[in-house]
Design an enzyme around this catalytic site. Structure first.
Site, PDB file in Angstrom:
ATOM      1  N   LYS B 186       0.843  -1.200   0.000  1.00  0.00           N
ATOM      2  CA  LYS B 186       0.000   0.000   0.000  1.00  0.00           C
ATOM      3  C   LYS B 186       0.873   1.243   0.000  1.00  0.00           C
ATOM      4  O   LYS B 186       1.573   1.515   0.974  1.00  0.00           O
ATOM      5  CB  LYS B 186      -0.916   0.051   1.219  1.00  0.00           C
ATOM      6  CG  LYS B 186      -1.951   1.175   1.079  1.00  0.00           C
ATOM      7  CD  LYS B 186      -2.608   1.570   2.378  1.00  0.00           C
ATOM      8  CE  LYS B 186      -1.822   2.610   3.151  1.00  0.00           C
ATOM      9  NZ  LYS B 186      -1.803   3.952   2.539  1.00  0.00           N
ATOM     10  N   GLU B 260      10.307   0.509  10.266  1.00  0.00           N
ATOM     11  CA  GLU B 260      11.314   1.563  10.097  1.00  0.00           C
ATOM     12  C   GLU B 260      10.581   2.863  10.368  1.00  0.00           C
ATOM     13  O   GLU B 260       9.750   3.273   9.571  1.00  0.00           O
ATOM     14  CB  GLU B 260      11.891   1.476   8.678  1.00  0.00           C
ATOM     15  CG  GLU B 260      13.255   2.114   8.562  1.00  0.00           C
ATOM     16  CD  GLU B 260      13.157   3.562   8.215  1.00  0.00           C
ATOM     17  OE1 GLU B 260      13.090   4.379   9.161  1.00  0.00           O
ATOM     18  OE2 GLU B 260      13.118   3.881   7.018  1.00  0.00           O
ATOM     19  N   CYS B 294      13.276  10.391   7.587  1.00  0.00           N
ATOM     20  CA  CYS B 294      13.217   9.870   8.951  1.00  0.00           C
ATOM     21  C   CYS B 294      14.591   9.909   9.616  1.00  0.00           C
ATOM     22  O   CYS B 294      14.694  10.024  10.823  1.00  0.00           O
ATOM     23  CB  CYS B 294      12.665   8.460   8.952  1.00  0.00           C
ATOM     24  SG  CYS B 294      13.409   7.415   7.698  1.00  0.00           S
ATOM     25  N   GLU B 391       9.805  14.631  16.267  1.00  0.00           N
ATOM     26  CA  GLU B 391      10.161  14.653  14.857  1.00  0.00           C
ATOM     27  C   GLU B 391       9.276  15.675  14.140  1.00  0.00           C
ATOM     28  O   GLU B 391       8.055  15.581  14.173  1.00  0.00           O
ATOM     29  CB  GLU B 391       9.947  13.262  14.261  1.00  0.00           C
ATOM     30  CG  GLU B 391      10.443  13.139  12.851  1.00  0.00           C
ATOM     31  CD  GLU B 391      10.309  11.718  12.321  1.00  0.00           C
ATOM     32  OE1 GLU B 391       9.289  11.072  12.583  1.00  0.00           O
ATOM     33  OE2 GLU B 391      11.235  11.273  11.618  1.00  0.00           O
TER      34      GLU B 391
END
Lengths: 339, 480
Positions: B186, B260, B294, B391
């Site tokens: 997806k 991840e 990331c 983040e």
């Protein structure tokens, strides 16, 4: 944690049904609030204590926890009777509390920097020393395993021997696993690029209930061989060989806190460890029916989880490296190459 | 500035290489199909908010069909196929990716907003390289040190993010197929187009139907896929929050998982570093891909004695970055991927102001349409500030200082994340000392944001588990 004299411990237990047996050892009924059905019959003493031919009364051992290199009782002051498969009393073991579990995590975290910072060679030396100490106590372990599992003495000796050999096997892995699990990566550019395995951190280990020494050694040794530190919940049914193993660890140059051993109820100790934010990984080998719930709790801080094996484990078979790599992280370092 | 004599003329890459369809179905069992419930979503170009195409939203029934197709393909074709044959399919795919790389680069820039310079020079070359790399493993798995007879897991459910749409697809699909698994993937709801062109490439390569299935949609589709009882493996790249949800979903099942997730990478600059190189590395670390990375070096830890000097050089360098049309070959910084992400970046940087950090913004004009956020640097940041802990996933750098190496390591590790870190020093022993102590999966020393298919990538702690890339990347798809 201070030692309390036996007498004062007994007085704290006032109000409980106490069955004394020769030698002053007592088996108490389980307390209703421990979640287990209250035991009506006090546990029978197993074998009559071995009174030496000289008529000397044996000195018995108090089985305690092993936390931060010391042997405290549970901060809760509780203990529980450990019996052989026939229900005969073997000894009382400490019934660790959630607070003991948290203390064990603190001790394991404190020990992590030092232990993971040792050279792999040094960790191998220390672990080999553990095997030497195990060998010296082979007879004692064989007695305990024979009693815990009601197996013939010969079979118990074979299991202990297998446990010692397993420990030696893992002692030899400390300075080899990095070569096997890591290595240089040929990236398409002028860069030095190296992957090395590093220990995950603090691992909570739920030892298999069915193999009190060989199973325990098989799950614990790989965790600490790579530099992790451990909080172990021993087999609830048969914790005595685990406590004796802790005595071996305490006399083998293993720094305090590298292994912390709790005895008590899995259902009480496992959930707080699985949810503890300072625990990095779980070994659910002995978690039984709690495994799914514990894995779900572990998701809160994304702990690494080694699930229980499907089916029965043959603990005597040579293990692969899975238990070593399950608690390793791969670190990859890049550096440019140039003049 | 006096150097206005050198002005940039626009150098736009042509869009004509991309043939967009007005709508896309789901790619299931080798063919495009309409979703059972007929729902769709629109994907827009974040640089000008123009609608690019309508894309199907897969519901539970569609996911179910896709998983069934993947299972069938696994059992009848792909699982039993010799590794050498699987390898040739992957080599074929790699070649087609190279042949169509310009088209895919432009498409990716349109759908994602990232500069063509990056899609053309970073994303697409790495995508093809990834397929080449894992193609070669397909018939050599017995040599990977993962057991004598490594077996595939079965059907892999793969959910990927919007920051490197096609590259993340490659990271997921290449190792899965090489090891004999089939996949249902997806793509992210805001960047589905390159995955759908990849589906066409699978057809072009005559990959057996059902080996790769692409189901588009949003979070609901991803949840249905991850929770589906017919999948054996879940691989996810995305936020830590969703990663935790996935870890909860698969708890107690036999599904294998690799995650991840997020990061808050520290970029440590010692006082002996080559400062101009370090400044380039800081800029690459946080402004590459608009900071939608990331493993971005979003926390600059600079040694106090050189902090002023570094900041001055850094601001000067940032002021030369060109922001604008992602298809312009001069562009360094493109558009923020979505309105939602732009809101998040604005919110967190607003919190930076509120908490007392000092904001500096590069002098640059923002286009009137689209989603844009200028390169931003916060100084006077402490470890307690939310902009040092959370983040931001945008072009926002938080600057902290340190005095001793021990303090640098302490601060760098003071985060629940552990994906990446950078070290800048001319002294080799100090670099290795620091790298040893950083609890992060990738350490870039005297460089930053380098990727390679042979090099394992993945995090410590709440940045997830498992590795992608290299021999290690096989492990998540193999039963030893």
């Amino acid at each position: 944690m201070a030692e309390t004299p036996e007498s004062s411990e007994r007085s704290e237990q006032a109000g409980k049904t106490v069955a004394r047996r020769p030698g002053g050892r007592a088996a108490r009924t389980k307390r209703a609030d421990e979640g287990a059905p209250p035991q009506v019959e006090p546990a029978r003493p197993a074998e009559p204590p071995a009174v030496a031919a000289q008529g000397r009364l044996a000195v018995r051992k108090t089985y305690k926890l092993y936390v931060g290199g010391a042997f405290p009782r549970s901060e809760s002051g509780r203990s529980y009777p450990v019996t052989d498969p026939q229900g005969g009393l073997l000894a009382n073991a400490a019934l660790a509390s959630r607070k003991d579990a948290r203390d064990a995590v603190v001790a394991a975290r404190r020990a992590f920097g030092g232990w993971s910072g040792r050279t792999a060679y040094n960790r191998g030396q220390v672990l080999y020393r553990v095997a030497e100490m195990l060998e010296g106590r082979l007879g004692q372990f064989a007695d305990e395993v024979a009693a815990a599992d009601a197996v013939p003495r010969e079979r118990a000796e074979a299991l202990v021997a297998a446990a010692i050999d397993r420990w030696v096997w893992y002692a030899g892995w400390t300075d080899k696993i990095a070569s096997v699990a890591g290595g240089a990566n040929p990236v398409a550019g002028p860069y030095f690029n190296l992957s090395t395995p590093e220990p995950t951190g603090v691992v909570a280990v739920f030892a298999p209930p069915e193999a009190p020494l060989l199973g325990l050694v098989s799950v614990l040794a790989p965790v600490i061989a790579t530099g992790n530190t451990a909080v172990v919940v021993a087999s609830e049914r048969a914790p005595l060989p685990a406590v004796t193993l802790a005595e071996v660890l305490a006399t083998s140059d293993l720094p305090g806190g590298v292994v912390n051993l709790l005895t008590g109820r899995l259902a009480e100790l496992a959930p707080p460890l699985a949810a503890h934010a300072d625990v990095n990984a779980l070994d659910l080998t002995g978690a039984g029916a709690l495994a799914a719930e514990l894995e779900e709790a572990a998701a809160g801080t994304l702990k690494r989880v080694l699930r229980p094996a499907e089916g029965r484990t043959d603990w005597t078979a040579e293990p692969g490296t899975e238990r070593l790599t399950a608690f390793l992280e791969t670190k990859t370092v890049w550096h440019p190459i140039g003049v | 500035m006096a150097d206005d004599i050198f002005t940039y003329a626009p150098a736009p890459e042509s869009r004509s290489v991309v043939r967009l369809r007005s709508s896309y179905g789901l790619f299931i069992d080798g063919a495009f199909a309409d979703p059972a419930e007929g729902r769709s979503l629109k994907t827009v170009n974040p640089a000008d908010e123009e609608v690019l195409a309508e894309v199907a939203v897969a519901g539970e029934a569609d996911v179910d069909r896709a998983v069934a197709a993947a299972r069938r393909a696994y059992e009848t074709v792909w699982g039993p196929m010799p590794g050498a044959e699987r390898a040739k399919y992957l080599f074929r795919i790699a070649r087609i990716l190279q042949e169509r790389s310009r088209e895919l680069a432009v498409l990716e820039s349109l759908d994602n907003g990232k500069p063509i310079k990056e899609t053309r020079d970073v994303d697409l070359p790495l995508v093809a390289a990834h397929f080449f790399y894992y193609a070669g493993w397909a018939d050599k798995l017995g040599h990977a040190g993962l057991g004598a007879d490594p077996r595939p897991l079965g059907v892999a459910a793969q959910v990927i993010p919007w920051n490197f749409p096609l590259l993340m697809l490659a990271w997921k699909i290449a190792p899965a197929l090489a090891t004999g698994n089939t996949v249902v993937l997806k793509p992210a709801e805001t960047t589905p187009l390159s995955a759908l062109v990849f589906a066409e490439i699978c057809q072009e390569a005559e990959l057996p139907p059902g080996v790769v299935n692409i189901v588009t949609g949003a979070g609901e589709t991803g949840r249905a896929l991850v929770a589906h009882g017919g999948v054996d493996k879940v691989a996810f790249t995305g936020s830590t929050e969703v990663g935790k949800e996935i870890a909860r979903t698969v708890a107690g099942t036999r599904k294998r998982v690799t995650l991840e997730l997020g990061g808050k990478g520290a970029n440590i600059v010692y006082d002996d570093a080559a400062l101009d190189q370090a400044v380039e590395g800081i800029v690459t670390g946080i402004f590459f891909n608009q900071g939608h990375v990331c493993c971005a070096g979003s926390r600059l830890l600079v040694q106090e004695s050189v902090a002023e000097d570094v900041l001055e050089r850094l601001k000067r360098r940032i002021s030369t970055l060109r922001m604008g049309d992602p298809l312009d070959k001069n562009t360094d910084i493109g558009a923020i991927n979505s309105a939602a992400q732009l809101d998040k970046i604005r919110e967190l940087s607003g919190i930076g102001d509120d908490e007392g950090a000092q904001r500096w913004t590069a002098p640059c004009e923002l286009p009137s349409r689209g989603y844009w956020f200028p390169p931003t640097v916060f100084t006077g940041v402490t470890q307690a500030h939310r902009i040092a802990r959370e983040e931001i996933f945008g072009p926002v750098l938080s600057v902290l200082t340190f005095r001793t190496p021990a303090e640098a390591v302490e601060k760098a590790n003071n985060t629940p994340f552990g994906l990446s870190a950078g070290v800048w020093t001319e002294k080799g022993s100090r670099m290795l000392w620091t790298a040893n102590r950083l609890r992060a999966g990738v350490i870039w020393s005297n460089t930053f944001n380098k990727f390679d298919p042979t090099s394992p990538f993945g995090g410590y702690k709440e940045s997830g588990y498992g590795r992608e890339g290299g021999r290690h990347g096989l492990e998540g798809y193999i039963r030893g």
